[in-house]
Design a protein around this motif. Structure first.
Motif, PDB file in Angstrom:
ATOM      1  N   CYS A  68       0.836  -1.208   0.000  1.00 52.21           N
ATOM      2  CA  CYS A  68       0.000   0.000   0.000  1.00 52.21           C
ATOM      3  C   CYS A  68       0.875   1.264   0.000  1.00 52.21           C
ATOM      4  CB  CYS A  68      -0.909  -0.032   1.226  1.00 52.21           C
ATOM      5  SG  CYS A  68      -1.704   1.533   1.615  1.00 52.21           S
ATOM      6  N   CYS A 113       0.362   3.235   3.711  1.00 51.75           N
ATOM      7  CA  CYS A 113       0.908   2.694   4.965  1.00 51.75           C
ATOM      8  C   CYS A 113       2.127   1.792   4.764  1.00 51.75           C
ATOM      9  CB  CYS A 113      -0.170   1.936   5.725  1.00 51.75           C
ATOM     10  SG  CYS A 113      -0.663   0.377   4.927  1.00 51.75           S
ATOM     11  N   CYS A 139      -4.616   0.148   0.468  1.00 47.49           N
ATOM     12  CA  CYS A 139      -5.355  -0.913   1.163  1.00 47.49           C
ATOM     13  C   CYS A 139      -6.848  -0.856   0.830  1.00 47.49           C
ATOM     14  CB  CYS A 139      -5.233  -0.738   2.675  1.00 47.49           C
ATOM     15  SG  CYS A 139      -3.626  -1.124   3.363  1.00 47.49           S
ATOM     16  N   CYS A 153      -5.459  -0.192   7.020  1.00 46.49           N
ATOM     17  CA  CYS A 153      -4.473   0.806   6.612  1.00 46.49           C
ATOM     18  C   CYS A 153      -4.104   1.710   7.787  1.00 46.49           C
ATOM     19  CB  CYS A 153      -5.049   1.627   5.471  1.00 46.49           C
ATOM     20  SG  CYS A 153      -3.809   2.552   4.553  1.00 46.49           S
TER      21      CYS A 153
HETATM   22 ZN   LIG Z   1      -2.523   0.880   3.657  1.00 43.12          ZN
END
Ligand SMILES: [Zn+2]
Length: 209
Positions: A153, A156, A185, A191
């Motif tokens: 992602c 994150c 995400c 996330c």
């Molecule tokens: Zn994420």
């Protein structure tokens, strides 16, 4: 004492607490554990502009040996976490003036674990994000297509189920548009749990708007 820990900082401290638990279950050497502890404390105290008084609330990290210790520490720390500020209907309209009949997302979330809001609007099928950006709030809207598999992602950096989030921004010439896309995400809850750096989220917001 006033809450002083940002949600992303809380998740970072949590990761260090879990690292302590893991180290104690895998190493017996006292010297090694001392180094691990000192390093964890150094990382955590260096992760914000804490005052000496605030740092006192972080020091119990050094005593963590097992999961129970970590839970106690994190529970105590949670009273000092600044919760995600609720979004009002008016605030939402201001962030997304063109979105018709946009409804607020489910706020039955743990606001002390939430740095940003991300949700799919049932009416339009579009994805909306409300995120902090340089001390203010910014709204992003776009399309989201799930990949139905795991990936990294952009927000994150976690390895989660992801999908492609695409925004359209105005180009330099009038009437032209540029598309920007990134994998994020599918679950904004997951996330938020992974998000340990506000800077990373702000970089994403900048990239997409
Ligand atoms: Zn994420």
């Amino acid at each position: 004492m006033e809450p002083f820990i940002r949600t992303d900082q809380y998740h970072y401290i949590k990761s260090q607490a879990m690292h302590m638990v893991h180290s104690h279950s895998s190493a017996n050497d006292k010297g090694v554990l001392r180094v691990v502890t000192d390093l964890a404390m150094e990382k955590v105290t260096g992760y914000g502009d804490w005052t000496e008084e605030q740092k006192i609330h972080l020091t119990p990290l050094t005593g963590i040996k097992d999961r129970g210790d970590a839970e106690l520490f994190l529970n105590a720390l949670k009273s000092y976490v600044i919760p995600f500020d609720e979004v009002s209907e008016a605030g939402l309209k201001k962030l997304f003036p063109k979105a018709k009949k946009l409804k607020l997302p489910d706020m039955e979330i743990d606001r002390k674990e939430t740095t940003y809001l991300g949700w799919i609007d049932k009416n339009s099928g579009k994805m909306f994000i409300v995120a902090p950006y340089k001390g203010k709030r910014k709204g992003l809207q776009g399309t989201f297509s799930s990949l139905h598999k795991k990936g990294i992602c952009t927000i994150c950096n976690g390895h989660e189920e992801v999908g492609l989030f695409v925004t359209e921004i105005k180009g330099k010439e009038q009437g032209t548009f540029i598309k920007r896309g990134n994998y994020i995400c599918s679950s904004s809850e997951a996330c938020n749990r992974n998000l340990k750096s506000l800077q990373q989220l702000e970089d994403f917001v900048e990239l997409m708007s």
